[in-house]
Design a protein around this motif. Structure first.
Motif, PDB file in Angstrom:
ATOM      1  N   MET A   1      46.274  24.647  33.238  1.00  0.00           N
ATOM      2  CA  MET A   1      46.076  25.643  34.289  1.00  0.00           C
ATOM      3  C   MET A   1      47.361  26.427  34.520  1.00  0.00           C
ATOM      4  N   HIS A   2      48.452  25.696  34.507  1.00  0.00           N
ATOM      5  CA  HIS A   2      49.752  26.346  34.705  1.00  0.00           C
ATOM      6  C   HIS A   2      50.027  27.381  33.625  1.00  0.00           C
ATOM      7  N   ASN A   3      49.690  27.022  32.354  1.00  0.00           N
ATOM      8  CA  ASN A   3      49.889  27.956  31.232  1.00  0.00           C
ATOM      9  C   ASN A   3      49.032  29.202  31.395  1.00  0.00           C
ATOM     10  N   LEU A   4      47.808  29.023  31.879  1.00  0.00           N
ATOM     11  CA  LEU A   4      46.911  30.161  32.086  1.00  0.00           C
ATOM     12  C   LEU A   4      47.485  31.113  33.135  1.00  0.00           C
ATOM     13  N   LEU A   5      48.007  30.559  34.226  1.00  0.00           N
ATOM     14  CA  LEU A   5      48.589  31.409  35.283  1.00  0.00           C
ATOM     15  C   LEU A   5      49.812  32.156  34.762  1.00  0.00           C
ATOM     16  N   GLU A   6      50.618  31.472  33.945  1.00  0.00           N
ATOM     17  CA  GLU A   6      51.782  32.150  33.370  1.00  0.00           C
ATOM     18  C   GLU A   6      51.372  33.297  32.454  1.00  0.00           C
ATOM     19  N   TYR A  11      51.100  39.122  31.468  1.00  0.00           N
ATOM     20  CA  TYR A  11      50.417  40.300  30.923  1.00  0.00           C
ATOM     21  C   TYR A  11      49.519  40.968  31.968  1.00  0.00           C
ATOM     22  N   ASN A  12      49.842  40.823  33.231  1.00  0.00           N
ATOM     23  CA  ASN A  12      48.981  41.364  34.284  1.00  0.00           C
ATOM     24  C   ASN A  12      48.871  42.882  34.212  1.00  0.00           C
TER      25      ASN A  12
END
Length: 292
Positions: A1-6, A11-12
């Motif tokens: 989950m942490h990797n997904l948020l990063e 790339y937001n």
């Protein structure tokens, strides 16, 4: 989950860009008639092309079934042509009359379409493998035909495949007659050219001519009468000089053979069973089994 948020945080700006592009495209095509009609036409063209590809793929994979149906229909039509020719002979009183009761239309038989999966032409004991077996109603001693004529006789049967002894096999021996003449002989192949075979043991008193057709006699329990075999090319004397040896050009092109039909009929099964029972009831010395 942490990797997904990063990943989303990194790339937001790209995600925001894509969302804005989609919103702008929707607004552009929805509230501008020209751009909307252009998009509609393009979308229809792409959709139509996709449907066309889908139809072509479906048609391609259905070709096997279409070929089988065409082969079966050709076999029916071949017999109808012969029936019409016979009726014409009867009306014109031609000397080449071939009596109507000698014909049995293939509509009276159940034809099982099959595809040739293996075939040989250059051996004395050529064999053909078809993709139908006992699970499809095939059994030994069934006749096999193509849209143009006789192919052979079923020899071995597995659940989903069968082996056929074709005309192009030195062990093949099929009872035939010269169409419209009433003279009989046995179809045999001596090897060599796949287009030619011989009608053996034709009586010396037989009257016929080059170009006459040879068809199945119907005297066996395998083929109905009138199935096309070939056309007479030459006539020779037999080795003992007591009969004719007639050379035929076979109607079936074995080099291009792909689709065939297996003939299944309860009447022919019954005839075959009776013939076998009669053979089993005769002793080797010619005497019938049982008490006198």
């Amino acid at each position: 989950m942490h990797n997904l948020l990063e990943f989303l945080q990194k790339y937001n700006h790209w995600f925001v860009f894509v969302i804005l592009e989609v919103v702008s495209m929707v607004l552009l095509f929805q509230y501008n008639s020209y751009q909307g009609s252009a998009w509609f036409s393009t979308a229809n063209a792409v959709t139509g092309k996709i449907y066309e590809w889908d139809a072509n793929v479906e048609t391609f994979f259905s070709l096997t079934k279409v070929n089988q149906e065409l082969t079966q229909r050709n076999a029916y039509l071949e017999q109808q042509v012969q029936q019409l020719s016979d009726s014409l002979y009867g009306v014109t009183k031609d000397s080449a009359i071939y009596h109507r009761d000698q014909f049995a239309l293939l509509q009276n038989y159940r034809l099982i379409p099959a595809k040739v999966v293996a075939n040989s032409l250059d051996k004395p004991d050529n064999l053909i493998t078809i993709d139908k077996g006992s699970a499809d109603g095939i059994h030994k001693d069934m006749g096999v035909i193509s849209g143009t004529g006789v192919v052979g006789i079923v020899y071995l049967v597995a659940q989903h495949y069968s082996i056929v002894i074709p005309v192009l096999n030195v062990k093949s021996n099929i009872s035939c007659t010269i169409q419209g003449r009433g003279y009989f002989g046995y179809l045999r192949w001596k090897g060599g050219v796949s287009e030619l075979a011989y009608l053996e043991e034709v009586p010396r008193h037989a009257h016929f001519k080059l170009g006459d057709y040879v068809v199945t006699s119907g005297y066996s329990a395998v083929f109905p009468p009138g199935v096309r075999v070939g056309k007479i090319l030459h006539v020779f004397n037999s080795a003992d000089g007591l009969s004719y040896r007639v050379q035929l050009r076979l109607s079936t092109d074995f080099a291009r053979l792909r689709d065939v039909c297996v003939i299944d009929d309860a009447v022919m099964k019954e005839r075959l069973q009776i013939m076998r029972a009669a053979q089993d009831s005769i002793m080797p010395d010619g005497n019938a089994k049982g008490k006198n």
